[in-house]
Scaffold this motif. Sequence first.
Motif, PDB file in Angstrom:
ATOM      1  N   SER A  11       0.829  -1.203   0.000  1.00  0.00           N
ATOM      2  CA  SER A  11       0.000   0.000   0.000  1.00  0.00           C
ATOM      3  C   SER A  11       0.867   1.258   0.000  1.00  0.00           C
ATOM      4  CB  SER A  11      -0.915  -0.011   1.224  1.00  0.00           C
ATOM      5  OG  SER A  11      -1.657   1.179   1.299  1.00  0.00           O
ATOM      6  N   ARG A  12       1.910   1.257   0.835  1.00  0.00           N
ATOM      7  CA  ARG A  12       2.813   2.411   0.849  1.00  0.00           C
ATOM      8  C   ARG A  12       3.515   2.585  -0.488  1.00  0.00           C
ATOM      9  NH1 ARG A  12       3.719   0.382   6.095  1.00  0.00           N
ATOM     10  NH2 ARG A  12       5.596  -0.710   5.396  1.00  0.00           N
ATOM     11  N   MET A  13       3.892   1.478  -1.108  1.00  0.00           N
ATOM     12  CA  MET A  13       4.568   1.540  -2.413  1.00  0.00           C
ATOM     13  C   MET A  13       3.628   2.111  -3.476  1.00  0.00           C
ATOM     14  SD  MET A  13       7.283   1.188  -4.152  1.00  0.00           S
ATOM     15  CE  MET A  13       8.352   0.261  -3.096  1.00  0.00           C
ATOM     16  N   ARG A  14       2.379   1.672  -3.478  1.00  0.00           N
ATOM     17  CA  ARG A  14       1.399   2.216  -4.430  1.00  0.00           C
ATOM     18  C   ARG A  14       1.211   3.708  -4.204  1.00  0.00           C
ATOM     19  NH1 ARG A  14      -1.464  -2.544  -3.172  1.00  0.00           N
ATOM     20  NH2 ARG A  14      -2.832  -1.326  -1.802  1.00  0.00           N
ATOM     21  N   LYS A  15       1.163   4.118  -2.940  1.00  0.00           N
ATOM     22  CA  LYS A  15       0.997   5.528  -2.618  1.00  0.00           C
ATOM     23  C   LYS A  15       2.184   6.338  -3.141  1.00  0.00           C
ATOM     24  CE  LYS A  15       0.328   8.692   1.233  1.00  0.00           C
ATOM     25  NZ  LYS A  15       0.201   8.824   2.689  1.00  0.00           N
ATOM     26  N   ILE A  16       3.391   5.849  -2.944  1.00  0.00           N
ATOM     27  CA  ILE A  16       4.590   6.533  -3.426  1.00  0.00           C
ATOM     28  C   ILE A  16       4.565   6.652  -4.947  1.00  0.00           C
ATOM     29  CG2 ILE A  16       7.094   6.293  -3.693  1.00  0.00           C
ATOM     30  CD1 ILE A  16       7.106   5.113  -0.828  1.00  0.00           C
ATOM     31  N   LEU A  17       4.215   5.561  -5.626  1.00  0.00           N
ATOM     32  CA  LEU A  17       4.148   5.583  -7.090  1.00  0.00           C
ATOM     33  C   LEU A  17       3.088   6.573  -7.572  1.00  0.00           C
ATOM     34  CD1 LEU A  17       4.551   1.787  -7.896  1.00  0.00           C
ATOM     35  CD2 LEU A  17       6.250   3.603  -8.192  1.00  0.00           C
ATOM     36  N   ARG A  18       1.962   6.596  -6.908  1.00  0.00           N
ATOM     37  CA  ARG A  18       0.882   7.516  -7.284  1.00  0.00           C
ATOM     38  C   ARG A  18       1.336   8.967  -7.103  1.00  0.00           C
ATOM     39  NH1 ARG A  18      -3.361   9.016  -9.887  1.00  0.00           N
ATOM     40  NH2 ARG A  18      -5.089   9.903  -8.746  1.00  0.00           N
ATOM     41  N   ILE A  19       1.997   9.245  -5.993  1.00  0.00           N
ATOM     42  CA  ILE A  19       2.484  10.608  -5.744  1.00  0.00           C
ATOM     43  C   ILE A  19       3.509  11.002  -6.805  1.00  0.00           C
ATOM     44  CG2 ILE A  19       3.869  12.001  -4.155  1.00  0.00           C
ATOM     45  CD1 ILE A  19       2.377  10.574  -1.859  1.00  0.00           C
ATOM     46  N   GLU A  20       4.416  10.098  -7.157  1.00  0.00           N
ATOM     47  CA  GLU A  20       5.407  10.401  -8.192  1.00  0.00           C
ATOM     48  C   GLU A  20       4.739  10.677  -9.533  1.00  0.00           C
ATOM     49  OE1 GLU A  20       8.076   7.088  -8.105  1.00  0.00           O
ATOM     50  OE2 GLU A  20       9.167   7.850  -6.360  1.00  0.00           O
ATOM     51  N   THR A  21       3.712   9.891  -9.847  1.00  0.00           N
ATOM     52  CA  THR A  21       2.974  10.098 -11.092  1.00  0.00           C
ATOM     53  C   THR A  21       2.300  11.471 -11.080  1.00  0.00           C
ATOM     54  OG1 THR A  21       2.562   7.737 -11.310  1.00  0.00           O
ATOM     55  CG2 THR A  21       1.110   9.196 -12.538  1.00  0.00           C
ATOM     56  N   LEU A  22       1.680  11.804  -9.974  1.00  0.00           N
ATOM     57  CA  LEU A  22       0.998  13.094  -9.870  1.00  0.00           C
ATOM     58  C   LEU A  22       1.989  14.257  -9.918  1.00  0.00           C
ATOM     59  CD1 LEU A  22      -1.695  12.271  -7.172  1.00  0.00           C
ATOM     60  CD2 LEU A  22      -2.064  12.646  -9.617  1.00  0.00           C
ATOM     61  N   GLU A  23       3.155  14.102  -9.301  1.00  0.00           N
ATOM     62  CA  GLU A  23       4.166  15.160  -9.354  1.00  0.00           C
ATOM     63  C   GLU A  23       4.641  15.385 -10.782  1.00  0.00           C
ATOM     64  OE1 GLU A  23       7.002  13.693  -6.526  1.00  0.00           O
ATOM     65  OE2 GLU A  23       6.101  14.830  -4.877  1.00  0.00           O
ATOM     66  N   GLY A  24       4.801  14.288 -11.530  1.00  0.00           N
ATOM     67  CA  GLY A  24       5.179  14.403 -12.938  1.00  0.00           C
ATOM     68  C   GLY A  24       4.113  15.129 -13.736  1.00  0.00           C
ATOM     69  N   ARG A  25       2.869  14.805 -13.475  1.00  0.00           N
ATOM     70  CA  ARG A  25       1.753  15.447 -14.183  1.00  0.00           C
ATOM     71  C   ARG A  25       1.686  16.936 -13.840  1.00  0.00           C
ATOM     72  NH1 ARG A  25      -0.978  16.261 -18.476  1.00  0.00           N
ATOM     73  NH2 ARG A  25      -3.217  16.414 -18.235  1.00  0.00           N
ATOM     74  N   VAL A  26       1.916  17.277 -12.575  1.00  0.00           N
ATOM     75  CA  VAL A  26       1.929  18.681 -12.166  1.00  0.00           C
ATOM     76  C   VAL A  26       3.013  19.428 -12.924  1.00  0.00           C
ATOM     77  CG1 VAL A  26       2.489  20.221 -10.236  1.00  0.00           C
ATOM     78  CG2 VAL A  26       0.865  18.366  -9.902  1.00  0.00           C
ATOM     79  N   SER A  27       4.181  18.815 -13.031  1.00  0.00           N
ATOM     80  CA  SER A  27       5.290  19.441 -13.755  1.00  0.00           C
ATOM     81  C   SER A  27       4.920  19.680 -15.224  1.00  0.00           C
ATOM     82  CB  SER A  27       6.528  18.555 -13.663  1.00  0.00           C
ATOM     83  OG  SER A  27       7.593  19.110 -14.370  1.00  0.00           O
ATOM     84  N   GLU A  28       4.295  18.679 -15.852  1.00  0.00           N
ATOM     85  CA  GLU A  28       3.857  18.827 -17.248  1.00  0.00           C
ATOM     86  C   GLU A  28       2.850  19.968 -17.383  1.00  0.00           C
ATOM     87  OE1 GLU A  28       2.145  15.123 -18.461  1.00  0.00           O
ATOM     88  OE2 GLU A  28       4.026  14.020 -18.194  1.00  0.00           O
TER      89      GLU A  28
END
Length: 65
Positions: A11-28
Amino acid sequence: RKKNTDAARRSRMRKILRIETLEGRVSELESENTRLAQLVASLEADKAAMAAARHMSPAASPFAL
């Protein structure tokens, strides 16, 4: 107990991956927003230049023959 620990780790790993994905999207989106803001500024400048040219041109006058 081990199952719960493993589930929590996943669950923590999924959360980390989701946050990284969202941070990338924010940057875009921030990059796109900057690009679009520059485009708007450029178009506004063109619009102002065209309006100024129209006011200075004698052919733009409704009384020109």
